[in-house]
Design an enzyme around this catalytic site. Structure first.
Site, mmCIF file in Angstrom:
data_model
loop_
_atom_site.group_PDB
_atom_site.id
_atom_site.type_symbol
_atom_site.label_atom_id
_atom_site.label_comp_id
_atom_site.label_asym_id
_atom_site.label_seq_id
_atom_site.Cartn_x
_atom_site.Cartn_y
_atom_site.Cartn_z
ATOM 1 N N CYS A 114 15.795 -0.185 22.763
ATOM 2 C CA CYS A 114 17.005 -0.913 22.353
ATOM 3 C C CYS A 114 18.212 -0.587 23.224
ATOM 4 C CB CYS A 114 17.316 -0.637 20.889
ATOM 5 S SG CYS A 114 16.008 -1.210 19.797
ATOM 6 N N HIS A 250 24.860 -3.114 20.173
ATOM 7 C CA HIS A 250 23.466 -3.441 19.864
ATOM 8 C C HIS A 250 23.413 -3.911 18.415
ATOM 9 C CE1 HIS A 250 19.254 -3.386 19.344
ATOM 10 N NE2 HIS A 250 19.200 -2.253 18.677
ATOM 11 N N ASN A 280 17.254 -7.763 14.952
ATOM 12 C CA ASN A 280 17.295 -6.782 16.042
ATOM 13 C C ASN A 280 16.365 -7.258 17.159
ATOM 14 O OD1 ASN A 280 17.025 -4.580 17.723
ATOM 15 N ND2 ASN A 280 16.777 -3.082 16.070
#
Ligand code: UT7
Length: 323
Positions: A114, A250, A280
């Site tokens: 990520c 993020h 996500n």
């Protein structure tokens, strides 16, 4: 005088298949209310049969090139952040290179889960500052739907697919905080924390595996580490919270986004939020948010941005840039 890596254009691609939280209620012991209140996610896009990480990355790159007014042949390098490349090798980046019709330059993947896009931006910045490349496509693209355990309600409701891209170009600048372009980067990892978030497959198992996460443990690390790395990058850039026009975080969980913004003393009306619509998307989430933030009219030329991300590794970091 100095050289800065300046953003010339942005673009993104989202697969056509949109899945609302309520769709999971048929197969899992979960509810739209739980997903929405614990994560802020309302829906996500999943790859269709024709979407792959490289095809989505190519579409995002084409959109970013169109936005920049440049051609693929103008690009010296492609840096692609992904943990879900189509194949073990070659890199998804070289597949994008071919799909864009590029016959020169070089391309490689960056794998920092990520945190991948902040790592990719930092790499692209280093290539530009060292004179190895003048124009770089920086892409984040993921197909996390391929590594979901659809029986694990604690993970499969959280992730989505997509891609985003920026075109960076070398530009001479004064070497001051008021310059356009990337002003500072800060990267970290701590491999001792690998068991908190990993995929249980790879060449050692002969399978591509499924994502496993101790979500509440990752959560605990996230706010503290993200605020700290953002502060370090801001100090390096010579800017303060008052100077920041947009945090572009993020997009894993709205509660992490809110907690980090609070620790950074930046109000939520200066945070670009897309988690409700994308879930996500790992390394794709920041470039998606940058491109969507641009399309919404939030991010304007000259705005000061802080991007920050954390994920498997654990790996985390932040980049400060002026659009
Ligand atoms: O992008 C990479 C980095 N990843 C992240 O940043 C993710 C970080 N973590 C998170 O976003 C949050 O921890 C989650 C959204 C994953 C979970 O939220 P939480 O508030 O930390 O919940 P929890 O894991 O402590 O679980 C609370 C309860 C548990 O039940 P018990 O043990 O209290 O009875 C879970 O079994 O919620 C249960 N649960 C669910 N219930 C309904 C877990 N998943 C679900 C679900 N539906 N989908």
């Amino acid at each position: 005088m100095t050289i800065r890596a300046v953003v010339r254009g942005a673009g993104h691609y989202l697969p056509a298949r949109v899945v609302e939280n309520s769709e999971f209620e048929a197969t899992l012991d979960t509810t739209d209310e739980w997903i929405r209140s614990r994560s802020g996610i309302e829906r996500r896009h999943f790859a269709t049969e024709t979407d792959t990480t490289s095809s989505m990355a190519t579409a995002a790159a084409q959109a970013a090139l169109a936005d920049s007014g440049l051609e693929a042949s103008d690009i010296d390098a492609i840096v692609l952040a992904t943990s879900t490349a189509d194949l073990t090798f070659p890199s998804a980046a070289t597949m994008v290179q071919a799909q864009l019709g590029m016959t020169g330059g070089f391309a490689f993947d960056v794998q920092a889960v990520c945190a991948g896009f902040v790592y990719a931006l930092s790499n692209a910045n280093a290539l530009i500052l060292s004179g190895q490349a003048r124009r770089v496509l920086v892409i984040g693209a993921e197909t996390f739907s391929k590594i979901m355990d659809w029986t694990d309600r604690s993970t499969c409701v959280l992730f989505g697919d997509g891609a985003g891209a920026l075109v960076l170009e070398a530009e001479e600048a004064a070497g001051e905080a008021s310059d356009r372009g990337i002003l500072a980067c800060d990267l970290h990892s701590d491999g001792r924390l690998r068991d908190l978030l990993y995929v249980d497959g790879g060449v050692s198992t002969g399978t591509s595996g499924y994502l496993r996460m101790q979500g509440n443990q990752v959560f605990r690390h996230a706010v503290e580490k993200l605020a700290a790395t953002a502060h370090t990058a801001m100090d390096r850039a010579g800017v303060t919270a008052d100077d920041v026009d947009w945090i572009v975080p993020h997009q894993a969980n709205i509660r992490i986004i809110q907690g980090t913004a609070k620790k950074m003393n930046v109000p939520m009306d200066r945070v670009v939020v897309t988690v409700q619509d994308h879930g996500n998307t790992s390394a794709a989430s920041i470039p998606l948010a940058l491109s969507v933030g641009r399309a919404r009219g939030q991010i304007k030329d000259g705005d000061l941005l802080v991007t920050e991300a954390i994920g498997g590794g654990l790996a985390w970091g932040a980049v400060v840039l002026r659009w």
